[in-house]
Design a protein around this motif. Sequence first.
Motif, PDB file in Angstrom:
ATOM      1  N   TRP A   1      12.957  -2.415  -4.878  1.00  9.60           N
ATOM      2  CA  TRP A   1      14.109  -3.017  -4.211  1.00  9.60           C
ATOM      3  C   TRP A   1      15.067  -1.939  -3.735  1.00  9.60           C
ATOM      4  CZ3 TRP A   1      14.793  -7.848  -2.627  1.00  9.60           C
ATOM      5  CH2 TRP A   1      13.985  -8.834  -3.190  1.00  9.60           C
ATOM      6  N   TRP A   2      15.619  -2.202  -2.563  1.00  6.69           N
ATOM      7  CA  TRP A   2      16.646  -1.329  -2.003  1.00  6.69           C
ATOM      8  C   TRP A   2      17.811  -2.214  -1.573  1.00  6.69           C
ATOM      9  CZ3 TRP A   2      15.815   4.044  -1.025  1.00  6.69           C
ATOM     10  CH2 TRP A   2      14.510   4.462  -1.328  1.00  6.69           C
ATOM     11  N   ALA A   3      19.020  -1.704  -1.700  1.00  3.67           N
ATOM     12  CA  ALA A   3      20.190  -2.444  -1.200  1.00  3.67           C
ATOM     13  C   ALA A   3      20.840  -1.618  -0.113  1.00  3.67           C
ATOM     14  CB  ALA A   3      21.185  -2.724  -2.326  1.00  3.67           C
ATOM     15  N   GLN A   4      21.153  -2.280   1.014  1.00  6.75           N
ATOM     16  CA  GLN A   4      21.772  -1.584   2.122  1.00  6.75           C
ATOM     17  C   GLN A   4      23.241  -1.969   2.144  1.00  6.75           C
ATOM     18  OE1 GLN A   4      19.323  -3.092   5.228  1.00  6.75           O
ATOM     19  NE2 GLN A   4      17.629  -1.714   4.768  1.00  6.75           N
ATOM     20  N   ALA A   5      24.144  -1.075   1.699  1.00  9.58           N
ATOM     21  CA  ALA A   5      25.563  -1.397   1.614  1.00  9.58           C
ATOM     22  C   ALA A   5      26.182  -1.405   3.004  1.00  9.58           C
ATOM     23  CB  ALA A   5      26.278  -0.392   0.723  1.00  9.58           C
ATOM     24  N   ARG A   6      27.135  -2.316   3.208  1.00  5.97           N
ATOM     25  CA  ARG A   6      27.816  -2.397   4.484  1.00  5.97           C
ATOM     26  C   ARG A   6      29.080  -1.533   4.522  1.00  5.97           C
ATOM     27  NH1 ARG A   6      27.271  -8.293   3.877  1.00  5.97           N
ATOM     28  NH2 ARG A   6      25.260  -8.923   4.727  1.00  5.97           N
TER      29      ARG A   6
ATOM     30  N   ALA B   1      26.324  -6.251   0.273  1.00  3.99           N
ATOM     31  CA  ALA B   1      25.066  -5.526   0.450  1.00  3.99           C
ATOM     32  C   ALA B   1      23.950  -6.492   0.823  1.00  3.99           C
ATOM     33  CB  ALA B   1      24.706  -4.756  -0.825  1.00  3.99           C
ATOM     34  N   GLU B   2      22.850  -5.940   1.274  1.00  5.41           N
ATOM     35  CA  GLU B   2      21.643  -6.713   1.546  1.00  5.41           C
ATOM     36  C   GLU B   2      20.485  -6.064   0.806  1.00  5.41           C
ATOM     37  OE1 GLU B   2      21.251  -6.756   5.774  1.00  5.41           O
ATOM     38  OE2 GLU B   2      22.416  -8.596   6.002  1.00  5.41           O
ATOM     39  N   ARG B   3      19.716  -6.873   0.144  1.00  2.65           N
ATOM     40  CA  ARG B   3      18.574  -6.366  -0.626  1.00  2.65           C
ATOM     41  C   ARG B   3      17.291  -6.625   0.147  1.00  2.65           C
ATOM     42  NH1 ARG B   3      18.249  -5.634  -5.777  1.00  2.65           N
ATOM     43  NH2 ARG B   3      16.568  -7.125  -6.091  1.00  2.65           N
ATOM     44  N   VAL B   4      16.469  -5.579   0.246  1.00 10.37           N
ATOM     45  CA  VAL B   4      15.193  -5.664   0.953  1.00 10.37           C
ATOM     46  C   VAL B   4      14.095  -5.186   0.016  1.00 10.37           C
ATOM     47  CG1 VAL B   4      13.853  -4.859   2.923  1.00 10.37           C
ATOM     48  CG2 VAL B   4      16.307  -5.249   3.179  1.00 10.37           C
ATOM     49  N   ALA B   5      13.081  -6.007  -0.169  1.00 13.45           N
ATOM     50  CA  ALA B   5      11.937  -5.603  -0.992  1.00 13.45           C
ATOM     51  C   ALA B   5      10.936  -4.854  -0.132  1.00 13.45           C
ATOM     52  CB  ALA B   5      11.287  -6.826  -1.622  1.00 13.45           C
TER      53      ALA B   5
ATOM     54  N   GLU C   1      17.998 -10.338   1.366  1.00 13.32           N
ATOM     55  CA  GLU C   1      18.715 -11.192   0.428  1.00 13.32           C
ATOM     56  C   GLU C   1      20.160 -10.720   0.306  1.00 13.32           C
ATOM     57  OE1 GLU C   1      18.390 -12.589  -4.270  1.00 13.32           O
ATOM     58  OE2 GLU C   1      17.254 -10.872  -3.518  1.00 13.32           O
ATOM     59  N   PRO C   2      21.137 -11.597   0.569  1.00 10.09           N
ATOM     60  CA  PRO C   2      22.534 -11.168   0.420  1.00 10.09           C
ATOM     61  C   PRO C   2      22.854 -10.869  -1.037  1.00 10.09           C
ATOM     62  CG  PRO C   2      22.411 -13.530   0.803  1.00 10.09           C
ATOM     63  CD  PRO C   2      21.019 -12.998   0.996  1.00 10.09           C
ATOM     64  N   ALA C   3      23.674  -9.879  -1.269  1.00  2.20           N
ATOM     65  CA  ALA C   3      24.054  -9.478  -2.626  1.00  2.20           C
ATOM     66  C   ALA C   3      25.402  -8.786  -2.564  1.00  2.20           C
ATOM     67  CB  ALA C   3      22.994  -8.550  -3.222  1.00  2.20           C
ATOM     68  N   VAL C   4      25.927  -8.425  -3.720  1.00  5.75           N
ATOM     69  CA  VAL C   4      27.097  -7.558  -3.794  1.00  5.75           C
ATOM     70  C   VAL C   4      26.744  -6.389  -4.701  1.00  5.75           C
ATOM     71  CG1 VAL C   4      28.777  -9.377  -3.337  1.00  5.75           C
ATOM     72  CG2 VAL C   4      28.091  -8.888  -5.699  1.00  5.75           C
TER      73      VAL C   4
ATOM     74  N   ALA D   1      24.251 -11.154  -7.729  1.00  4.87           N
ATOM     75  CA  ALA D   1      24.161 -12.324  -6.862  1.00  4.87           C
ATOM     76  C   ALA D   1      25.399 -12.426  -5.989  1.00  4.87           C
ATOM     77  CB  ALA D   1      23.981 -13.586  -7.699  1.00  4.87           C
ATOM     78  N   ALA D   2      25.213 -12.846  -4.729  1.00  2.00           N
ATOM     79  CA  ALA D   2      26.288 -12.813  -3.748  1.00  2.00           C
ATOM     80  C   ALA D   2      27.383 -13.849  -4.007  1.00  2.00           C
ATOM     81  CB  ALA D   2      25.719 -13.020  -2.353  1.00  2.00           C
TER      82      ALA D   2
END
Length: 351
Positions: A30-35, A56-60, A280-283, A324-325
């Motif tokens: 998993w990677w999270a792309q912070a805004r 953030a957005e999580r991309v598998a 996947e939206p996340a924080v 979780a967002a």
Amino acid sequence: MTSRRPRARRALAVFGVLTLLAAACTGAGWWAQARTASPLTSDTPDGPLLVPVIAAERVARYGVGIAVTYADGALVTVNTGGTVTGVATGPGDVLAVGDEIVRVDDAPVLAFVADAPLWRDLAPGAEGEDVARLQRFLTDVGVYSGRADGKFGERTAEAVRRFNTAHGRKDAGTTFTLASVAWVGAAPFTVATVEAATGAILVPGSPVVQGPRQAATLTVTEPAGGIPAGVSYDLAVADTVTAYTPGSGTIADPAAIAAIAASLGTSGEGAGQVVTADPEPAVRVPASAVIVDETGISCVYDDPAGTPVPVTILGGTLAHADLAADLSIQQVLVNPMQVLEEPTCGSSPTP
């Protein structure tokens, strides 16, 4: 005076969140792309440190192996028999409508480019889709200027007479013979190999040229344990991205297969990634902000004197946690272990 429990529980809380994060980071990749950029730019101060929660957005991402299998190129065959008296093309040439391919008994056989081949000799009075294909061919080679109406009338007959006279088939008169053309497909044809040499004896159906091999199928080798279903995925190889179904081991889009094959070169093998199509939206918060108490509950604080806020850990690293967002707070306490006496997720601790 406030009673103090052993600091072992603090160690338990830190160990718990780090263990959960480490477990969440393994396997799926998993990677999270912070805004937004991280606000942590200096050492943690002695007092309470509050920082904003980051969207953030999580991309598998799953590394996969790629292998392409090829099919032999298409063959172009003649509709005549005789001796090859000349070869007019070679590897790398592109045959467009009306280009000469070979000569058989000194008469040229020309490339017929159409959505379907001719299937009979055509003479005045004939009607049908094949007549319309012939009329379009005669227009392309410059001997007909009428409509492609599928009716072999006087104007078509005169065009055929001119064609036959110009291409060594004067005796055929106003009949267009199958011997004069070879169907190469619906588009110009790239020659990979020449199958007929000067002096060879041909019969109807003999191949004269062959096209380049074509990428037929693409096999995807997933990592051990496979890729979880229930999520939309894309396969990304070089600059090509196409939909992928976990467990299928292949893709169906011919255009994507051809593009991926081109990027792999002559080996036909390489690597790619299967990536979640919908992030996947996340924080994101610093990992040190998350507490896992002795009951196994995870939480964060938005104020040193506030109440714990339960959270769901989605993943992260030893430096940050992805939650979780639906988190309702806008900031978190980065250093609860330093400024709270006994951080717990069940009730307010003593500052």
